[in-house]
Design an enzyme around this catalytic site. Structure first.
Site, short mmCIF file in Angstrom:
data_model
loop_
_atom_site.label_atom_id
_atom_site.label_comp_id
_atom_site.label_asym_id
_atom_site.label_seq_id
_atom_site.Cartn_x
_atom_site.Cartn_y
_atom_site.Cartn_z
N ASP A 1 -13.42 15.18 -13.56
CA ASP A 1 -14.50 15.37 -12.58
C ASP A 1 -15.77 15.42 -13.41
O ASP A 1 -16.25 16.48 -13.78
CB ASP A 1 -14.26 16.67 -11.81
CG ASP A 1 -15.30 16.88 -10.72
OD1 ASP A 1 -16.09 15.95 -10.45
OD2 ASP A 1 -15.34 17.97 -10.14
N CYS B 1 -19.28 13.37 -8.02
CA CYS B 1 -19.89 13.67 -6.72
C CYS B 1 -21.26 13.03 -6.65
O CYS B 1 -22.28 13.69 -6.46
CB CYS B 1 -19.95 15.17 -6.46
SG CYS B 1 -20.77 16.14 -7.74
#
Length: 410
Positions: free
Chosen positions: A295, A348
Site C-alpha cells: 500500500d 489511494c
C-alpha cells in the site's frame, strides 16, 4: 477577546492557511491550529468548517467575486474569512448572525466592513451552492473524462465503513449496527456515528476502513498459515485483514506513532502480527514471502471525500515525486516474493502516474482481478487491474479512489 465560538473559527482559518500556503495536510496542520481550541465539539467544528471551505472553494470564490466591485486578492485574509463564513451558512446550516459574530473579529484592524457587506449581500440574495463542487482546473485536466463523476462523489463527506474480523458474521453485524453491507466482511453506517460507542468496538469485532481500502488485502485470499508482508502497514487495517484471513503477517512501516496505533488495533481485535519499525528501502527480510501487499506512499488524491485539502495542494511535482518512490518500492519488494507467491500493489490515488503507469512497468506475471472479487458496481479493467474513484457507487454512498493490481512470480 472572549467570544464563544471564535477560537474554532480562528482555527479553521489557520487550517486553510496551512493547506494553501504551506502545502500541509489538514491532519498535519491540526496539531498547532487546534491547540487553543477547547473541547472535542469545537475542534470537530473547526475541521468541518475548514473541510467544507476547501471542498467548495472554487464555488465559494465565485460567489464572493460576484458581490465585490474589484476582485479580492486570492490570498487576501478577507477572502478566506468570507469562505469560512459562507461555508458555515451554506453547508453547515449555521445562522447568519452567529457567523457574523464569530467571523468578523478575525478581521480586527482589517476590512471588516467589506466582509460584512459582501456576506450580507450574498445572504440577502439567497445564494446557494451547486449540487456538485467545481474542481480546480488542474484536477479536472488530470482526471479527464471521469472528472465530472468524481466531482459528484465529493459533494458530501463519506459514510462510515467498517471491516469485520469475521466476514461470516456480516449479516449479523449489519443488523446489530443498523447498517448495510456492500460485500462480505463490510458494513456501512451513516457518517457521524461515534465509533468508540458502537457495539463491537471494544470487543474488536471490526475496525474502520473504507470499502475501497479493504479490497487489496481481500485479493490475497486465505492465508492458511503462509507468510505475508504488509509494506507501509500503519495504521493497520490491511494487517488486521490479512491476520484475520489466516496469514502470518510481517507489518513494516517507518512511522513510529502510526505503528503504535497499529499495535493498539491488534490488541483490541485479538489479532497477531510481527510489527517492524523500519524504512522499506533499508530493511531486508531474512526469507521470502508467499504474499506481499504494497500500500505504497502516494498523493492520496483518492481520499478527497474526507480530505478535501488534496484538491488544492497536490500538483505535478508531488505526483512525480511519489511515482518515483513507488517505482523504487515495487522493484525492491518484488525481489522478496517467493516463486508462486502473489504481490498486490495499491495506492489511494486517482493519478495515472501512480497507478496504471506503475503497473505497466512491473515484470512479474499478471494475475487478473475478477469481477466476483469486487463489490457490485466496480469492474476490473481490460488489463486485469482495478480503478475505483469517488464517483462510483454514488447511490450507495461512494468509495475512495484506489488503483489495485496483482501479479505472481513464476
Amino acid at each position: 477577546m472572549d467570544i464563544p465560538g471564535l477560537p474554532a473559527r480562528r482555527a479553521a482559518l489557520n487550517l486553510i492557511d496551512a493547506v494553501l500556503r504551506r502545502g500541509e495536510t489538514l491532519d498535519q496542520a491540526g496539531g498547532s491550529a487546534l491547540a487553543r481550541v477547547k473541547g472535542d465539539a469545537d475542534r470537530a467544528l473547526a475541521r468541518a468548517i475548514a473541510g467544507e471551505a476547501l471542498r467548495w472553494r472554487q464555488d465559494l470564490d465565485e460567489l464572493i467575486d460576484s458581490a465585490t466591485r474589484l476582485p479580492l486578492a486570492e490570498d487576501a485574509k478577507a477572502r478566506a474569512v468570507l469562505q469560512i463564513m459562507l461555508a458555515q451558512v451554506l453547508r453547515l446550516d449555521t445562522p447568519p448572525h452567529a457567523v457574523i459574530a464569530t467571523a468578523l473579529p478575525l478581521l480586527m484592524g482589517g476590512p471588516r466592513r467589506l466582509a460584512h457587506g459582501v456576506f450580507s449581500t450574498l445572504t440577502k440574495r439567497g445564494v446557494t451552492l451547486p449540487d456538485v463542487p467545481t474542481l480546480p482546473e488542474t484536477a479536472t485536466h488530470r482526471w479527464g473524462e471521469r472528472a465530472s463523476a468524481i466531482a459528484a462523489g465529493l459533494a458530501e463527506p463519506p459514510p462510515l465503513d467498517l471491516a469485520l474480523r469475521d466476514p461470516s458474521a456480516t449479516a449479523e453485524w449489519a443488523e446489530r449496527l443498523g447498517g448495510v453491507s456492500l460485500m462480505p466482511g463490510h458494513v456501512r453506517l451513516p457518517r457521524g456515528a461515534a465509533v468508540e460507542s458502537l457495539e463491537g468496538f471494544r470487543d474488536g469485532a471490526w475496525w474502520v476502513q473504507d470499502l475501497a481500502a479493504s479490497l487489496p488485502a481481500r485479493l490475497l485470499g486465505a492465508g492458511q498459515g503462509r507468510r505475508a508482508l504488509d509494506l507501509c502497514a500503519a495504521p493497520g487495517g490491511k494487517t488486521m485483514q490479512l491476520a484475520a484471513a489466516g496469514w502470518q503477517v510481517t507489518a513494516v512501516d517507518n512511522a513510529k506513532r502510526r505503528l503504535e496505533r497499529l499495535r493498539e488495533n491488534l490488541t483490541r481485535t485479538g489479532l497477531e502480527a510481527d510489527v517492524v519499525l523500519a524504512d522499506a528501502f533499508a530493511w531486508e527480510p531474512e526469507e521470502g514471502f508467499d504474499a506481499i501487499l504494497i500500500d505504497a506512499p502516494c498523493t492520496a488524491t483518492g481520499t478527497a471525500r474526507r480530505h478535501p485539502d488534496v484538491l488544492h495542494r497536490i500538483g505535478e511535482r508531488q505526483i512525480d515525486d511519489m511515482a518515483e518512490v513507488q517505482s523504487q518500492m515495487l522493484a525492491r519488494a518484488s525481489g522478496w516474493l517467493k516463486p508462486g507467491g502473489t504481490l498486490v500493489y495499491a495506492v489511494c490515488s486517482i493519478e495515472r502516474q501512480e497507478g496504471e503507469e506503475q503497473a505497466a512497468r512491473v515484470s512479474l506475471t499478471p494475475v487478473p482481478i475478477a469481477a466476483d472479487e469486487l463489490p457490485q458496481g466496480v469492474a476490473p479493467a481490460e488489463e486485469g487491474w482495478v480503478r475505483t474513484d469517488p464517483g462510483m457507487l454514488g447511490d450507495a454512498g461512494g468509495l475512495d479512489g484506489f488503483f489495485i493490481a496483482r501479479w505472481t512470480r513464476d
